[in-house]
Each structure stands twice: as structure tokens, then as C-alpha cells.
Write an enzyme that holds these catalytic residues in place. Structure first.
Site, PDB file in Angstrom:
ATOM      1  N   TYR A 111      -9.843 -23.155   3.971  1.00 55.82           N
ATOM      2  CA  TYR A 111      -9.526 -22.148   4.962  1.00 55.82           C
ATOM      3  C   TYR A 111     -10.564 -21.027   4.898  1.00 55.82           C
ATOM      4  CZ  TYR A 111      -7.909 -19.081   8.297  1.00 55.82           C
ATOM      5  OH  TYR A 111      -7.919 -18.295   9.410  1.00 55.82           O
ATOM      6  N   ARG A 119       3.817 -15.371  16.691  1.00 55.17           N
ATOM      7  CA  ARG A 119       3.134 -14.149  17.136  1.00 55.17           C
ATOM      8  C   ARG A 119       3.017 -14.153  18.656  1.00 55.17           C
ATOM      9  NH1 ARG A 119      -2.466 -13.281  13.938  1.00 55.17           N
ATOM     10  NH2 ARG A 119      -3.181 -15.043  15.210  1.00 55.17           N
ATOM     11  N   ARG A 147      -1.940 -27.825   9.131  1.00 58.97           N
ATOM     12  CA  ARG A 147      -0.936 -27.270  10.041  1.00 58.97           C
ATOM     13  C   ARG A 147      -1.636 -27.089  11.378  1.00 58.97           C
ATOM     14  NH1 ARG A 147       4.176 -27.609   9.928  1.00 58.97           N
ATOM     15  NH2 ARG A 147       4.615 -25.613  10.933  1.00 58.97           N
ATOM     16  N   ARG A 156       0.848  -1.208   0.000  1.00 62.57           N
ATOM     17  CA  ARG A 156       0.000   0.000   0.000  1.00 62.57           C
ATOM     18  C   ARG A 156       0.869   1.238   0.000  1.00 62.57           C
ATOM     19  NH1 ARG A 156      -3.991  -1.228   4.730  1.00 62.57           N
ATOM     20  NH2 ARG A 156      -4.961  -3.098   3.880  1.00 62.57           N
ATOM     21  N   GLU A 193       2.255 -17.934  19.995  1.00 62.61           N
ATOM     22  CA  GLU A 193       1.753 -18.932  19.034  1.00 62.61           C
ATOM     23  C   GLU A 193       2.927 -19.604  18.322  1.00 62.61           C
ATOM     24  OE1 GLU A 193      -2.395 -16.664  17.777  1.00 62.61           O
ATOM     25  OE2 GLU A 193      -0.975 -17.253  16.216  1.00 62.61           O
ATOM     26  N   ASP A 218     -12.588 -17.882   6.578  1.00 64.57           N
ATOM     27  CA  ASP A 218     -12.704 -16.922   7.664  1.00 64.57           C
ATOM     28  C   ASP A 218     -14.134 -16.996   8.194  1.00 64.57           C
ATOM     29  OD1 ASP A 218     -10.204 -15.827   8.050  1.00 64.57           O
ATOM     30  OD2 ASP A 218     -10.428 -14.334   6.472  1.00 64.57           O
TER      31      ASP A 218
HETATM   32  P1  FAD Z   1     -14.550 -25.120  14.131  1.00 65.10           P
HETATM   33  O1  FAD Z   1     -14.536 -23.857  14.857  1.00 65.10           O
HETATM   34  O2  FAD Z   1     -13.261 -25.879  14.006  1.00 65.10           O
HETATM   35  O3  FAD Z   1     -15.639 -26.071  14.809  1.00 65.10           O
HETATM   36  C1  FAD Z   1     -15.678 -27.476  14.601  1.00 65.10           C
HETATM   37  C2  FAD Z   1     -16.127 -28.108  15.900  1.00 65.10           C
HETATM   38  O4  FAD Z   1     -16.355 -29.490  15.660  1.00 65.10           O
HETATM   39  C3  FAD Z   1     -15.105 -28.009  17.015  1.00 65.10           C
HETATM   40  O5  FAD Z   1     -15.686 -27.475  18.178  1.00 65.10           O
HETATM   41  C4  FAD Z   1     -14.663 -29.459  17.239  1.00 65.10           C
HETATM   42  O6  FAD Z   1     -14.365 -29.749  18.592  1.00 65.10           O
HETATM   43  C5  FAD Z   1     -15.908 -30.216  16.777  1.00 65.10           C
HETATM   44  N1  FAD Z   1     -15.594 -31.599  16.346  1.00 65.10           N
HETATM   45  C6  FAD Z   1     -14.688 -31.971  15.418  1.00 65.10           C
HETATM   46  N2  FAD Z   1     -14.671 -33.316  15.312  1.00 65.10           N
HETATM   47  C7  FAD Z   1     -15.618 -33.783  16.178  1.00 65.10           C
HETATM   48  C8  FAD Z   1     -16.047 -35.085  16.540  1.00 65.10           C
HETATM   49  N3  FAD Z   1     -15.498 -36.178  15.999  1.00 65.10           N
HETATM   50  N4  FAD Z   1     -17.030 -35.222  17.473  1.00 65.10           N
HETATM   51  C9  FAD Z   1     -17.575 -34.101  18.065  1.00 65.10           C
HETATM   52  N5  FAD Z   1     -17.170 -32.849  17.762  1.00 65.10           N
HETATM   53  C10 FAD Z   1     -16.211 -32.690  16.838  1.00 65.10           C
HETATM   54  N6  FAD Z   1     -11.369 -16.151  10.975  1.00 65.10           N
HETATM   55  C11 FAD Z   1     -11.605 -14.819  10.891  1.00 65.10           C
HETATM   56  O7  FAD Z   1     -12.575 -14.393  10.267  1.00 65.10           O
HETATM   57  N7  FAD Z   1     -10.760 -13.923  11.521  1.00 65.10           N
HETATM   58  C12 FAD Z   1      -9.676 -14.324  12.240  1.00 65.10           C
HETATM   59  O8  FAD Z   1      -8.944 -13.490  12.787  1.00 65.10           O
HETATM   60  C13 FAD Z   1      -9.406 -15.729  12.329  1.00 65.10           C
HETATM   61  N8  FAD Z   1      -8.348 -16.179  13.020  1.00 65.10           N
HETATM   62  C14 FAD Z   1      -8.112 -17.527  13.113  1.00 65.10           C
HETATM   63  C15 FAD Z   1      -7.015 -17.986  13.859  1.00 65.10           C
HETATM   64  C16 FAD Z   1      -6.762 -19.348  13.973  1.00 65.10           C
HETATM   65  C17 FAD Z   1      -5.579 -19.838  14.781  1.00 65.10           C
HETATM   66  C18 FAD Z   1      -7.613 -20.282  13.321  1.00 65.10           C
HETATM   67  C19 FAD Z   1      -7.354 -21.754  13.403  1.00 65.10           C
HETATM   68  C20 FAD Z   1      -8.707 -19.828  12.582  1.00 65.10           C
HETATM   69  C21 FAD Z   1      -8.966 -18.467  12.463  1.00 65.10           C
HETATM   70  N9  FAD Z   1     -10.088 -17.987  11.775  1.00 65.10           N
HETATM   71  C22 FAD Z   1     -10.302 -16.627  11.672  1.00 65.10           C
HETATM   72  C23 FAD Z   1     -11.039 -18.916  11.133  1.00 65.10           C
HETATM   73  C24 FAD Z   1     -12.216 -19.292  12.058  1.00 65.10           C
HETATM   74  O9  FAD Z   1     -11.721 -19.942  13.185  1.00 65.10           O
HETATM   75  C25 FAD Z   1     -13.175 -20.209  11.293  1.00 65.10           C
HETATM   76  O10 FAD Z   1     -13.725 -19.525  10.193  1.00 65.10           O
HETATM   77  C26 FAD Z   1     -14.362 -20.739  12.131  1.00 65.10           C
HETATM   78  O11 FAD Z   1     -14.065 -20.916  13.472  1.00 65.10           O
HETATM   79  C27 FAD Z   1     -14.752 -22.068  11.535  1.00 65.10           C
HETATM   80  O12 FAD Z   1     -15.896 -22.575  12.174  1.00 65.10           O
HETATM   81  P2  FAD Z   1     -16.267 -24.113  11.959  1.00 65.10           P
HETATM   82  O13 FAD Z   1     -17.566 -24.335  12.632  1.00 65.10           O
HETATM   83  O14 FAD Z   1     -16.148 -24.469  10.524  1.00 65.10           O
HETATM   84  O15 FAD Z   1     -15.081 -24.946  12.641  1.00 65.10           O
END
Ligand code: FAD
Length: 381
Positions: A362, A283, A252, A179, A314, A364
Site C-alpha cells: 500500500y 465516505r 479490497r 492529538r 464510496e 501513497d
Molecule cells: P496504479 O495507479 O494502480 O496504476 C497501474 C496501472 O496499470 C493502471 O492504470 C492499470 O489500468 C494498469 N494495468 C494493470 N494491469 C494491466 C494490464 N494487464 N495491462 C495493461 N495495463 C494494466 N495516495 C496518496 O498519496 N494520497 C491519497 O489520498 C490516496 N488516496 C487513495 C485512494 C484510493 C481509493 C486508492 C486506491 C489509492 C489512494 N492512494 C493515495 C494511493 C495512490 O493511488 C497510489 O500511490 C498510486 O496511484 C499508485 O500508482 P501505481 O502506478 O503504482 O498504480
């Protein structure tokens, strides 16, 4: 059948699906293998500080519908993500902008900075001798030159991926936004913020009135759960659901080291990236700045967090099946493998795979909301 839907996972995808299905009169059971709801957006209030237990989460979107949707469940502040990069004993503003370059090259005018960056890029391209970049290092140097690459990209990226930038593919950084303005706002989106009081309240409101079983792993209770509902909404790993029959998808992982310190303010910012290779973590997050940032600089605050702060270091980690799968590695091998699992899923009308692990993408948070709402609309007419 006892339920219309069994939601496996109480993360953002599973909770939105459950909330919307419940609103439409469906009977839903949600299970999660973790002891808490919320998946990776779970925050825990410790001494008045909302700690992002599974990694720092900043909500950002340009989609007004998504912004309005999430704002039903919490009030958001206007947090602006402005991470700082620390390279050895030098500090730089991110994302790459005129603040970063003027400090790095000790230059003052836009014209001098442009000239310097052009020279650096030309030097980088000259090393390629007219051929296309073959790896991430060559690509980065051709886009921003050697100095920015060496100080801000190389060490961080190698720690993140656990591999040398010479071995990483060009595809990881197609573009590197630069930028040419003085603007440290990391996201280009129209809306961004942090829910005041943390993310967990959002999920708790969504799941209010819905049956939830925690500490319940689908695979440990498969025979009992498989036929408990008309349909399963599965937000765990798709390869695990199919017993890894075509092989393992790769991820990862991240390891968090969290520490409480007896100071009001440790690093003056929520996010500091450590971009040299010698520091083992990527971080350091200081959680209170997500919600109390501005107050700390100006006035004495009240409440339990005065004189205390909580930080998390982290560490990017190689994944194996004993660790949390955080980031899908969407390379050719894994994407091809995922398509094989998806083909199986497409033939099975009793299951929907959703979210980051179910769709091996991946996403958000804003994308997860879009996908979950789309899914409910298709599913429940
Ligand atoms: P998850 O949050 O992973 O939920 C899945 C759930 O399923 C978990 O609770 C898990 O325990 C459960 N599960 C899995 N397998 C089983 C099983 N066999 N039996 C019972 N339960 C099970 N997004 C942003 O917009 N901004 C950010 O700044 C940002 N930062 C991030 C930083 C990190 C380190 C990470 C990893 C992700 C980040 N994200 C961010 C992305 C964000 O976390 C995701 O978009 C969102 O949480 C995904 O939701 P989900 O329901 O798909 O998955």
C-alpha cells in the site's frame, strides 16, 4: 527489439519510469488496459470540477525532493485535509484531537479531557484482565476507550474490511494517534496539496512525446508484447503475471457511486466519513472542495461549476477477479505468497515489477515517486 522498455500501466509509477527513461534517450512504449492514462490518480474535468474518478487523492509528503519533483508538472494549492466524521446525527472533527473529544464528552479543558480519556482507557484495560489485546476491538478500546471506539472506529473499520472488529487482527492498529491540541490537519507532513487543474495533466506531461496505447491489456496481447522490448516495467498485479501459479493475492476493492447535484455546496467539506454501520458507504467526497473549498464559503464563484456539485459515495467492496484491486491486504498469508512471486521475479532479468500492484504494497503517491526514481537510477546508469 523495437523498444528499450515496455511500460505496462500508465499510473504514477509507470509514467515516471517512462518519463525518466525517455529523458535518458531510451525508446519506450506505454500500454494501459484502461481508456485513460493516470491509473488511480486520474481526474476528469466535469462541468469545471476535477472529479477524482478512482478515489480522492490528497498529495502529502515530508520529502522535499519528492515535493519538488511533482511540482515540476503542476502547481499545487495548499489544501489541508480535515475530514469530518458523521456518526448517526453527530459530527466530529478528525483526526482525533481536542476538537473531537471536547464535543464527544462535552468537556472544555485539556485537563478534563485527559482525565476522561484515561478513565475510558482504564475501563478498557480492566476488561482485558491483564492479558494482551487479542483482536482489533480490544486493541482500540485499550488505546482510546469504548466511546471513541464505538462512535468513530467500529462501524467504519467493519465496513472497510467487511469483517467484525473482533475477527480483525491487532496488527491493523498498532497505534492510534491522539492529538492533545486543537488541530484538524489530518496529515503530519510538511507538504500537502492538490494540483490545481487535477492530476491527469501531470501524467500527460510525463508521457508527452512517448508512444502510449490505451485499452490495451497486456494479457490479451501477451504473445505480441512479451518480446517487443528489451525489458518490461510491469505495474499490474504480480500474481496475474505469473498466472496465479502459487495462488491468488487478496485485495479490497471500492465501488464509487458518483452523482451530480444542482447545488453550489452539498456538504461543506471535501471528505465526510460515515462511521456508523447502518449507512452502507464509508465516505462521501465532494470533489469541488479540493480546489474551490474556501471560495465557496466567502464569495460567489464564476464558471461552469456555479450551482453544481459532484459527489461520490464510496462503498468498500469484497474483491474478486472481476473487480479493480485497490488495496493490497498485507496479512501474513498474502505477504508470504507475495514473497514466492517476488523470488520468481528476482530471477528474471527481463522484467521489473513496480508500484502498488507490482510490489503488492500500500504505497501513497509520495512513496511511489521515491520508488520509481530509485528504480530508474538503478536501471539506467
Ligand atoms: P496504479 O495507479 O494502480 O496504476 C497501474 C496501472 O496499470 C493502471 O492504470 C492499470 O489500468 C494498469 N494495468 C494493470 N494491469 C494491466 C494490464 N494487464 N495491462 C495493461 N495495463 C494494466 N495516495 C496518496 O498519496 N494520497 C491519497 O489520498 C490516496 N488516496 C487513495 C485512494 C484510493 C481509493 C486508492 C486506491 C489509492 C489512494 N492512494 C493515495 C494511493 C495512490 O493511488 C497510489 O500511490 C498510486 O496511484 C499508485 O500508482 P501505481 O502506478 O503504482 O498504480
Amino acid at each position: 527489439m523495437k523498444y528499450d522498455y515496455l511500460g505496462v500501466g500508465s499510473g504514477l509509477f509507470g509514467s515516471i519510469f517512462a518519463y525518466e527513461a525517455n529523458k535518458r534517450g531510451k525508446k519506450v512504449l506505454v500500454i494501459d488496459k484502461r481508456p485513460n492514462v493516470g491509473g488511480n490518480i486520474y481526474t476528469e474535468n466535469i462541468d469545471g470540477i476535477n472529479v477524482h474518478k478512482y478515489g480522492a487523492h490528497i498529495f502529502h509528503t515530508s520529502n522535499k525532493e519528492v515535493w519538488d519533483y511533482i511540482n515540476q508538472f503542476a502547481e499545487f494549492n495548499r489544501y489541508t485535509n480535515s475530514p469530518v466524521a458523521r456518526y448517526k446525527n453527530e459530527l466530529y472533527n478528525l483526526p482525533f484531537n481536542l476538537n473531537t473529544f471536547s464535543k464527544m464528552f462535552n468537556l472544555v479543558t485539556l485537563q478534563d479531557i485527559e482525565k476522561k480519556l484515561d478513565e475510558e482507557r482504564k475501563e478498557g484495560l480492566a476488561k482485558l484482565n491483564g492479558r494482551e489485546p487479542q483482536n482489533l476491538e480490544e486493541q482500540a478500546i485499550s488505546l482510546v476507550g469504548t466511546t471513541v471506539y464505538e462512535k468513530l472506529i467500529k462501524g467504519y473499520t467493519e465496513k472497510q474490511w467487511g469483517m467484525s472488529c473482533k475477527e480483525l487482527p491487532v496488527s491493523i492498529i498498532k497505534r492510534l494517534p491522539v492529538r492533545m491540541v486543537f488541530d484538524n490537519n489530518y496529515f503530519n507532513n510538511k507538504y500537502q496539496g492538490i494540483p490545481i487543474g487535477g492530476y491527469t495533466q501531470i501524467i500527460e506531461k510525463m508521457l508527452d512525446g512517448i508512444e502510449v496505447k490505451l485499452n490495451c491489456d497486456f494479457f490479451e496481447n501477451r504473445s505480441e508484447l512479451q518480446n517487443i522490448a528489451e525489458k518490461i516495467v510491469f505495474t499490474g498485479s504480480i500474481d496475474q503475471y505469473y498466472d496465479y501459479k502459487f495462488g491468488y493475492l487478496e485485495y479490497r476493492s471500492v465501488r464509487f457511486e458518483t452523482e451530480e447535484l444542482d447545488v453550489d455546496n452539498y456538504q461543506g467539506n471535501a471528505v465526510i466519513n460515515y462511521t456508523d454501520k447502518e449507512v452502507p458507504y464509508t465516505r462521501v467526497i465532494e470533489h469541488k472542495h479540493f480546489e474551490q473549498g474556501k471560495e465557496l464559503g466567502n464569495e460567489v464563484t464564476e464558471g461552469p461549476s456555479v450551482g453544481k456539485t459532484i459527489i461520490s459515495r464510496e462503498y468498500s467492496d469484497k474483491w474478486d477477479s472481476t473487480k479493480e484491486p485497490y488495496y493490497p491486504i498485507n496479512n501474513e498469508r498474502n505477504n508470504t505468497l507475495y514473497e514466492k512471486y517476488k523470488a520468481l521475479a528476482d530471477k528474471d532479468s527481463n522484467i521489473i515489477f513496480g508500484g502498488r500492484l507490482g510490489q503488492y504494497k500500500y504505497y501513497d503517491m509520495d512513496k511511489v515517486i521515491e520508488e520509481a526514481l530509485k528504480c530508474v537510477k538503478n536501471e539506467i546508469k
